[in-house]
Design an enzyme around this catalytic site. Structure first.
Site, short mmCIF file in Angstrom:
data_model
loop_
_atom_site.label_atom_id
_atom_site.label_comp_id
_atom_site.label_asym_id
_atom_site.label_seq_id
_atom_site.Cartn_x
_atom_site.Cartn_y
_atom_site.Cartn_z
N ASP A 169 -9.45 -5.95 -4.52
CA ASP A 169 -8.92 -4.01 -3.28
C ASP A 169 -9.55 -3.18 -3.59
OD1 ASP A 169 -7.61 -2.32 -2.34
OD2 ASP A 169 -5.32 -3.39 -2.94
N SER A 195 0.83 -1.20 -0.35
CA SER A 195 0.58 0.02 -0.27
C SER A 195 0.91 0.94 -0.09
CB SER A 195 -1.54 -0.21 1.04
OG SER A 195 -1.64 0.80 1.07
N HIS A 252 -7.35 -6.19 0.27
CA HIS A 252 -6.25 -5.05 -0.25
C HIS A 252 -5.01 -5.76 0.93
CE1 HIS A 252 -4.08 -1.83 -0.70
NE2 HIS A 252 -4.44 -1.34 0.97
#
Length: 278
Positions: free
Chosen positions: A229, A97, A258
């Protein structure tokens, strides 16, 4: 507690486990978490004989809750300080991320010139740029990130619980196997950090343009992304990033969320190992 102090006086916490002569794997966590988010990877690769390193970003986890420097340039410089302090060479940098953005900038600006980086991995990562702009018309509108800031300022504890209990791990999907322990651990990590760092970090992960950094990366780079995601949509990130990388490889995970490094570590870890060993 293992810490280093950066050139601008910020104390950064890090973990450094495993044999000193093992190949270093450096893990970069997502917003607003800490090095603890990599537990499932650190223990797995420690068991494979690697040296595993993970730090808490400035303002996050056990690192200093400073007022300034919550941007990608400082994030990348901070990890460069950790790498130099530990004298890590032939390292594989793995970012999730926001941490994927950190890896991208670090490798492009600090890692390659020093010859310290062997490979990179971007998992559910924010590059090239999340924000909708004239040059990125399919990105996420600024109003969404303004909403994040408003919710954080109004009720950070509640906001974090909603993220962890819902879209981050896909717990809001029909039939999802919901783990309250996983959600609570996400909340715990988030609340350890500073509200100022997290508030400023929203701008850092959403508005930073990594296009030129991606183009500059010379080392083999694996791009891993779940196609469900809900935090970093795959069409606006991984599918674009792999086209900009010189030696990029894309691996898409059907229906994974995610936070797949936690929920599906049994799938992610062997794929990471295969890429590292290749």
């Amino acid at each position: 507690m293992s810490t280093i102090t950066t050139k601008d006086g910020v104390e950064i916490f890090y973990k450094d486990w495993g044999p000193r002569d093992g190949q270093p794997l450096v893990f970069h966590h997502g917003w607003p978490l800490s090095a603890d988010d990599w537990d499932a990877q650190l223990l797995y690769f420690l068991g494979k004989g690697y040296r595993v390193v993970a730090h808490d970003r400035r303002g996050h986890g056990r690192s200093a809750q400073v007022s300034d420097g919550h941007d990608m340039d400082h994030y990348a410089a901070d990890i460069a300080s950790v790498v130099e302090h530990l004298d890590l060479r032939n390292a594989v940098h793995i970012g999730h991320s926001t941490g994927g953005g950190e890896v991208t900038r670090y490798v492009a600006r600090h890692g390659q010139p020093s010859g310290r980086v062997a490979k990179a991995v971007l998992i559910g990562a924010v590059p090239p740029i999340m924000l909708k702009t004239a040059a990125n018309p399919d990105g996420t509108p600024i109003e969404v990130f303004d909403g994040f800031r408003q919710q954080l300022a109004a009720n950070r504890a509640g906001f974090y619980l909603d993220i962890a209990s819902g879209p981050f791990y896909g717990f809001n999907r029909p039939g999802a196997h919901v783990s309250q322990a996983v959600a609570q651990n996400w909340w715990r990590q988030g609340m350890m950090g500073g509200a100022k760092a997290h508030y400023d970090g929203i701008k850092a992960f959403s508005e930073t343009d990594f296009t030129q950094d991606l183009k500059a990366i010379e080392v083999p780079t694996l791009v891993m992304h779940g196609d469900d995601d809900q935090i970093v949509p795959i069409a606006d990130s991984a599918l674009l990033s792999v086209k900009l990388l010189k030696k990029g490889t894309l691996k898409v995970y059907e229906k994974l969320p995610h936070g797949m490094c936690t929920t599906h570590a049994d799938i992610v870890n062997p794929d990471l190992l295969a890429f590292i060993k290749a």
